[in-house]
Design an enzyme around this catalytic site. Structure first.
Site, PDB file in Angstrom:
ATOM      1  N   HIS A  95      44.487   5.108 -71.491  1.00 17.12           N
ATOM      2  CA  HIS A  95      45.604   5.487 -72.372  1.00 17.12           C
ATOM      3  C   HIS A  95      45.650   4.579 -73.590  1.00 17.12           C
ATOM      4  O   HIS A  95      45.923   5.026 -74.706  1.00 17.12           O
ATOM      5  CB  HIS A  95      46.916   5.463 -71.592  1.00 17.12           C
ATOM      6  N   ARG A 104      42.663  10.307 -83.853  1.00 16.55           N
ATOM      7  CA  ARG A 104      43.064  11.265 -82.834  1.00 16.55           C
ATOM      8  C   ARG A 104      44.574  11.421 -82.801  1.00 16.55           C
ATOM      9  O   ARG A 104      45.112  12.517 -82.918  1.00 16.55           O
ATOM     10  CB  ARG A 104      42.566  10.777 -81.467  1.00 16.55           C
ATOM     11  N   GLY A 128      48.404  17.608 -69.803  1.00 17.55           N
ATOM     12  CA  GLY A 128      47.736  16.315 -69.682  1.00 17.55           C
ATOM     13  C   GLY A 128      48.351  15.340 -70.662  1.00 17.55           C
ATOM     14  O   GLY A 128      47.680  14.724 -71.468  1.00 17.55           O
ATOM     15  N   GLU A 151      51.533  16.182 -66.339  1.00 15.36           N
ATOM     16  CA  GLU A 151      50.565  15.104 -66.128  1.00 15.36           C
ATOM     17  C   GLU A 151      50.310  14.946 -64.640  1.00 15.36           C
ATOM     18  O   GLU A 151      51.244  14.763 -63.862  1.00 15.36           O
ATOM     19  CB  GLU A 151      51.105  13.795 -66.742  1.00 15.36           C
ATOM     20  N   GLU A 180      47.287  23.402 -62.990  1.00 14.82           N
ATOM     21  CA  GLU A 180      46.943  24.633 -62.271  1.00 14.82           C
ATOM     22  C   GLU A 180      47.956  24.917 -61.169  1.00 14.82           C
ATOM     23  O   GLU A 180      48.057  26.042 -60.687  1.00 14.82           O
ATOM     24  CB  GLU A 180      45.558  24.502 -61.623  1.00 14.82           C
ATOM     25  N   GLU A 194      45.235  17.595 -75.522  1.00 10.51           N
ATOM     26  CA  GLU A 194      44.089  16.847 -76.021  1.00 10.51           C
ATOM     27  C   GLU A 194      43.129  16.798 -74.854  1.00 10.51           C
ATOM     28  O   GLU A 194      43.239  15.938 -73.995  1.00 10.51           O
ATOM     29  CB  GLU A 194      44.527  15.454 -76.500  1.00 10.51           C
ATOM     30  N   GLU A 203      33.777  16.544 -68.694  1.00  8.24           N
ATOM     31  CA  GLU A 203      35.032  16.457 -67.915  1.00  8.24           C
ATOM     32  C   GLU A 203      35.604  17.852 -67.656  1.00  8.24           C
ATOM     33  O   GLU A 203      36.363  18.047 -66.720  1.00  8.24           O
ATOM     34  CB  GLU A 203      36.142  15.622 -68.589  1.00  8.24           C
TER      35      GLU A 203
END
Ligand code: GJV
Length: 417
Positions: A95, A104, A128, A151, A180, A194, A203
């Protein structure tokens, strides 16, 4: 090389089964198909073993093999490696790296800021969210009716505190869980995330974004980013080549070149993630090889993505490999508004993704006006869902027009399996 290997071989060998197809990228590597039974004679490294198939010997990538008995064991393993993946996002290291990346983070801030009027009373999902930075930007810079900050890692507990600490708890709802699996009370107008990894797809967090889109995005809703592209350029990498390969030519006046095949396996098999290419090391103008539309892209499309390239060499130099990076675009919701771009290439401010370098096994001298053309294929690992291989196929056509001056090559790079 072969003779040396045979000294250490155990004559009988152990039998392994190939889990998927593999195309060797040099005569030192074996090619095989899913289901082939290989005899492993030596295990010189954790990544490459020395094996035999139908009487031919060569190196094989360990991750493509399993022992018969492993089949059952593997069923118990998580192809998404979620424990490890979300475990790493439960600590601050990643993080900090993402938040410290100004290009970013500012890009997402700019998207929210320049669309603040259109975000009024909108429902947003931040997939996320990590420490919640994008959700907090939404709450502070715009007036959405609700932001669902999703998250999966344990960071979510802290994110809830950060939201409160910054007085945004009326608007931002932190939901801890896999996107999900969580349930939202309503569908959303905007899905922001992101999700980009090295070489864009590594990933495969993008899968979670696509599934959330299909389930939670309203008809006519907005995806941020809205599109993504992968860019490639043939390049020089003198420094990296000298450090890992030319080094063996004359260390301390000695000839260590017998180690070069090993160096090639060890350093040039996988791509180098943290490469920062100088604009001057680009041998040609870059070319977009893949384009993803975040509205129409389907999960099944991710299994295999192919692109093409045609480059023209600008000035003579040494072709060491290809460098890849990505760009994403965020469409504007305001009439006549400009889209925001986050470009991770060599002509933009460096980001924490840097660029990805794919080294050829052997450098090739190229001249101005030579043409380099070919294809790129991203193949998602059928077992390990966050991994993929990148296959580059290229041919170099010399500008001098000599007929025998066409060189071709193919190389497959596991990332990481
Ligand atoms: N559901 C919820 N959170 C997720 C998911 C998911 N399916 N996938 C990733 N995250 N750009 N490659 C979280 C993860 O825990 C981390 O905090 C963040 O999203 C990753 C964002 C940057 N990674 C990336």
């Amino acid at each position: 090389m072969q003779a040396e290997r045979e000294d250490e071989e155990d004559a009988s060998g152990e039998e392994y089964v190939a889990q998927s197809d593999f195309t060797g990228s040099s005569s030192e590597q074996l090619s095989f198909c899913s289901g082939d039974r290989l005899i492993v004679h030596a295990k010189p490294s954790s990544e490459w073993w020395w094996a035999e198939l139908r009487g031919v010997k060569g190196y094989v990538p360990v991750s493509y093999l399993r022992q018969d008995a492993e089949e059952e064991e593997e069923e118990g393993q998580d192809p998404w490696q979620d424990e490890e993946y979300f475990g790493s996002y439960g600590t601050l290291r990643l993080h900090l790296e993402m938040l410290s990346d100004k290009s970013r983070t500012e890009a997402y801030r700019q998207v929210i800021l320049s669309n603040s009027a259109s975000l009024r009373n909108k429902v947003v999902m931040d997939l996320g969210c990590g420490t919640g930075i994008i959700s907090l930007f939404c709450a502070q810079l715009a007036e959405p009716s609700e932001v669902y900050a999703v998250e999966a890692s344990s960071m979510a507990e802290y994110t809830r505190q950060l939201v409160k600490q910054n007085g945004c708890e009326e608007v931002v709802k932190v939901l801890q869980g896999r996107a999900e699996e969580i349930d939202l009370p309503e569908q959303v107008d905007v899905l922001v995330s992101e999700w980009m990894g090295n070489c864009l797809l590594f990933e495969f967090m993008v899968e979670s974004v696509l599934l959330a889109r299909d389930r939670w995005l309203k008809e006519g809703g907005v995806m941020w980013p809205s599109s993504a592209a992968l860019t490639l350029v043939p390049c020089q990498a003198n420094g990296y080549y000298a450090e890992k390969m030319a080094f063996w030519e004359q260390p301390y006046g000695l000839d260590f070149t017998p180690l070069q095949p090993l160096a090639r396996q060890e350093f040039f098999t996988k791509p180098k993630f943290s490469h920062l290419i100088e604009p001057n090391d680009c041998l040609t103008a870059p070319c977009d090889v893949l384009h993803l539309d975040m509205y129409t892209l389907q999960v099944k499309d991710l299994e295999e993505i192919k692109g093409q390239f045609h480059f023209h060499v600008k000035t003579s130099g040494v072709f060491h490999g290809f460098t890849a990076w990505f760009t994403v675009h965020f469409e504007s919701l305001e009439t006549g508004g400009a889209s925001v771009e986050l470009n991770t290439g060599p002509n933009s401010e460096p980001t924490h993704w840097k660029q990805t370098l794919f080294m050829l096994d052997r450098p090739v001298s190229v001249n101005a006006e030579d043409a380099i053309s070919g294809t790129i294929r991203l193949h998602r690992n059928p077992v390990w869902r966050r991994h993929m291989t990148v296959t580059l196929h290229w041919s170099i056509n010399s500008s001098t027009g000599e007929t025998d001056n066409c060189q071709v090559g193919t190389k497959t790079f596991p990332m990481w399996r």
